[in-house]
Design a protein around this motif. Sequence first.
Motif: not given
Length: 228
Positions: A186-193
């Motif tokens: 599933a998609d995983v949302v992160t806050k930095s590259p």
Amino acid sequence: MAKGIIYVMETVVPGLVKIGKTGTGNFEGRMYSLERNGYFNVVGLKRRFAIEVEDYDEKEALLDEIFSKARVPGSELFALDIDLVIQLLASFDGRQVYPEAETREESFDQATEKRHMKDDWTSIPDETYHLKQTRKGKGTAVAQMVVEDGAFIVKAGAKCLPVNEGVVWTPEPRRTAPIVDGVLQADVVTKSPSTAGWVVLGGSNNGWNVWKSAAGKTLDEYRKHMGS
């Protein structure tokens, strides 16, 4: 002088944080309740920083005054950059309660670095980026990341490498990522590259260089172009 804990929590709403206080012995219970039940019709609360200080009532009142223009009326919610709040709280004299594995100085430095990085993130166009990297004996990581409204979203179907041997700390997006047989489910949302890179590569990396656009440009090239 009354001693207690002042904390800040992120919410499911980007840019919306909760600042509150609680007694020293009530911290875990308060966090459990908020993380489970939400607050003021807002869910997805997650503890980010907490510090035990003297005169905590007065210090919380000072924070309320400083951030009054960013406050959601009638609540303890504020439209703020959470790393700015962490910087301020970490500058207080007191005992850091959360995160337990870091010092106040480390938390302050990390929050400062993240704020600088966010300035750079605005230079990254919203589009799809690609990663392909081989680790000897472990296989090849192949992934797509979508940049959208300041979020770095690793797309489902990514082929992920196992966590590097000897790693003592793993960011939460990788710890909780639904990876089955090396494939992200599933998609995983992160806050930095770099955190997005961690999800795929299983170790520390320079996210500015590992992700590339369809034209082959690294994120760092966009950053340098904006600064020129």
